[in-house]
Scaffold this motif. Sequence first.
Motif, PDB file in Angstrom:
ATOM      1  N   PRO A 253      -3.357  12.137  -6.658  1.00  0.00           N
ATOM      2  CA  PRO A 253      -3.062  10.706  -6.487  1.00  0.00           C
ATOM      3  C   PRO A 253      -2.391  10.385  -5.162  1.00  0.00           C
ATOM      4  O   PRO A 253      -2.609   9.309  -4.595  1.00  0.00           O
ATOM      5  N   VAL A 254      -1.582  11.327  -4.656  1.00  0.00           N
ATOM      6  CA  VAL A 254      -0.911  11.093  -3.367  1.00  0.00           C
ATOM      7  C   VAL A 254      -1.938  11.048  -2.242  1.00  0.00           C
ATOM      8  O   VAL A 254      -1.937  10.134  -1.398  1.00  0.00           O
ATOM      9  N   VAL A 255      -2.841  12.022  -2.223  1.00  0.00           N
ATOM     10  CA  VAL A 255      -3.872  12.072  -1.181  1.00  0.00           C
ATOM     11  C   VAL A 255      -4.832  10.890  -1.340  1.00  0.00           C
ATOM     12  O   VAL A 255      -5.259  10.286  -0.345  1.00  0.00           O
ATOM     13  N   HIS A 256      -5.162  10.557  -2.576  1.00  0.00           N
ATOM     14  CA  HIS A 256      -6.046   9.413  -2.835  1.00  0.00           C
ATOM     15  C   HIS A 256      -5.434   8.124  -2.287  1.00  0.00           C
ATOM     16  O   HIS A 256      -6.102   7.310  -1.634  1.00  0.00           O
ATOM     17  N   ARG A 257      -4.140   7.934  -2.546  1.00  0.00           N
ATOM     18  CA  ARG A 257      -3.441   6.752  -2.035  1.00  0.00           C
ATOM     19  C   ARG A 257      -3.429   6.737  -0.511  1.00  0.00           C
ATOM     20  O   ARG A 257      -3.606   5.697   0.112  1.00  0.00           O
ATOM     21  N   LEU A 258      -3.223   7.899   0.087  1.00  0.00           N
ATOM     22  CA  LEU A 258      -3.157   8.004   1.539  1.00  0.00           C
ATOM     23  C   LEU A 258      -4.479   7.593   2.179  1.00  0.00           C
ATOM     24  O   LEU A 258      -4.501   6.776   3.114  1.00  0.00           O
ATOM     25  N   PHE A 259      -5.567   8.113   1.689  1.00  0.00           N
ATOM     26  CA  PHE A 259      -6.875   7.763   2.247  1.00  0.00           C
ATOM     27  C   PHE A 259      -7.214   6.296   1.984  1.00  0.00           C
ATOM     28  O   PHE A 259      -7.724   5.588   2.857  1.00  0.00           O
ATOM     29  N   ALA A 324     -12.061  15.671  -0.642  1.00  0.00           N
ATOM     30  CA  ALA A 324     -13.383  15.104  -0.901  1.00  0.00           C
ATOM     31  C   ALA A 324     -13.344  14.106  -2.056  1.00  0.00           C
ATOM     32  O   ALA A 324     -13.956  13.038  -1.991  1.00  0.00           O
ATOM     33  N   ALA A 325     -12.614  14.454  -3.108  1.00  0.00           N
ATOM     34  CA  ALA A 325     -12.511  13.550  -4.247  1.00  0.00           C
ATOM     35  C   ALA A 325     -11.679  12.315  -3.919  1.00  0.00           C
ATOM     36  O   ALA A 325     -11.885  11.250  -4.506  1.00  0.00           O
ATOM     37  N   SER A 326     -10.758  12.431  -2.973  1.00  0.00           N
ATOM     38  CA  SER A 326      -9.876  11.316  -2.628  1.00  0.00           C
ATOM     39  C   SER A 326     -10.490  10.358  -1.618  1.00  0.00           C
ATOM     40  O   SER A 326     -10.074   9.198  -1.526  1.00  0.00           O
TER      41      SER A 326
END
Length: 441
Positions: A253-259, A324-326
């Motif tokens: 979730p952190v990486v997803h939010r960042l991207f 990749a998923a993020s």
Amino acid sequence: MTDDSDVAPLPPPTPRQLLLLLIPAIVIGALCALVLRALEVAAGALQGVLWTTVPDALGVDPDGWWIVVVLTATGFAVGLGLQFLPGHGGPDSATTELVSEPLKLRTLPGLVIVTALALAGGVSLGPENPIIAINVALTVALLGRMMPRVGARLGMLMAAAGTIGALFGSPVAAALLFTGTLAAVRGGGALWDKLFLPLAAAAAAAGTMHLLGAPPLQFTLPTAPTTPMFLLAGIVIACVAVVLGLVGAYAFPVVHRLFHSLRQPLLIATAGGLVLGLLGLIGGPITLFKGLDQMAELFEDPDAYDAGQLVVIVLVKLVALVVAASAAFRGGRVFPAAFIGAALGILAHTLVPSLPIALCVASALIGILLVVARDGWLALFVAAAVAGDLALLPWLCVVILPAWLLVSRAPEFRIVPKPASPSADAATATESGSSERPPTA
């Protein structure tokens, strides 16, 4: 999987109904396999152009900076599709489960394009989530026109089971995966009555994939008798794999939010492609793509990699999967996770050569797949299939128990979308009309 808690139960079918629907189930399974194979062939052809034809023509090394160029370009191309194609490539795969509600048909061409681009470009995601969504949408639409009395729910089950059977080359995977789901559905009738048609579709799909020459999920690993001490080692390996997977789950979730702070899909996917390219440069070509062929490469000569190289491969692939998923790429997380488990198992065998490599790989696969898929049956099936040793199965049933205790209350390896507010629903309805604009993160 879809939530059946608020859905009316399927009435128990009669034997006559099962026989009448058997042929449609077989046809659906075969069609699901054909659609999957067509996507794989198209992506494979494009992969050959990107990674062999063009670098050969330009005289560049495909294992060097070309990795960064191709993955950045792939991210840019996928971002263009997400930004401008009708339906914007469907929902973000980071937010979807393996089987979700049917998509609108206008979404499918864009989803096919961005999925094929990601598969060909070396993105660390598999085809499972998008291809299940494509086949479910096509099946429900076809049944709605030709056999409306069958119902959308049964159509979804048959299409999803057929696609899973095609993906793993075996109907057993679909039977195990859907056992828990169908057992949770309220209503009478035997469980195997409910499994009958999905299993028929899965068997037809798996058989079709074999006839089309698709490689099965089958490897040859050296086997050795398992002792109680080895069993303890397997439990430790599985738990280490769980911990490693949970690091990815907490970072997701952190990486997803960042991207997604970049807001525009074009920027999100392009940035993701650049990061994946740099990771591929560090980890090498073996850390690219969905991971099935790369798993076979690992197993071909496990001694070709020392412990340090395997640590790099495991960590790079885990980070690549999260990135990749993020970064809004459409794809599944099961096959890349299986590669991580295989590499981690080989690492355990390299560190302690006396441990049987089949047990190490199977135990690591169980741990990582429990985190990513949150399904014990799927983890056991993939572990037993990859290890290729049925004698391991009783031991793996013990190995999975403490690993499941670690996973059962941990966060899912998925971004759970926030409930939409009424105003957001109204805005979505407006956007789906005559004028569409690409969604922001």
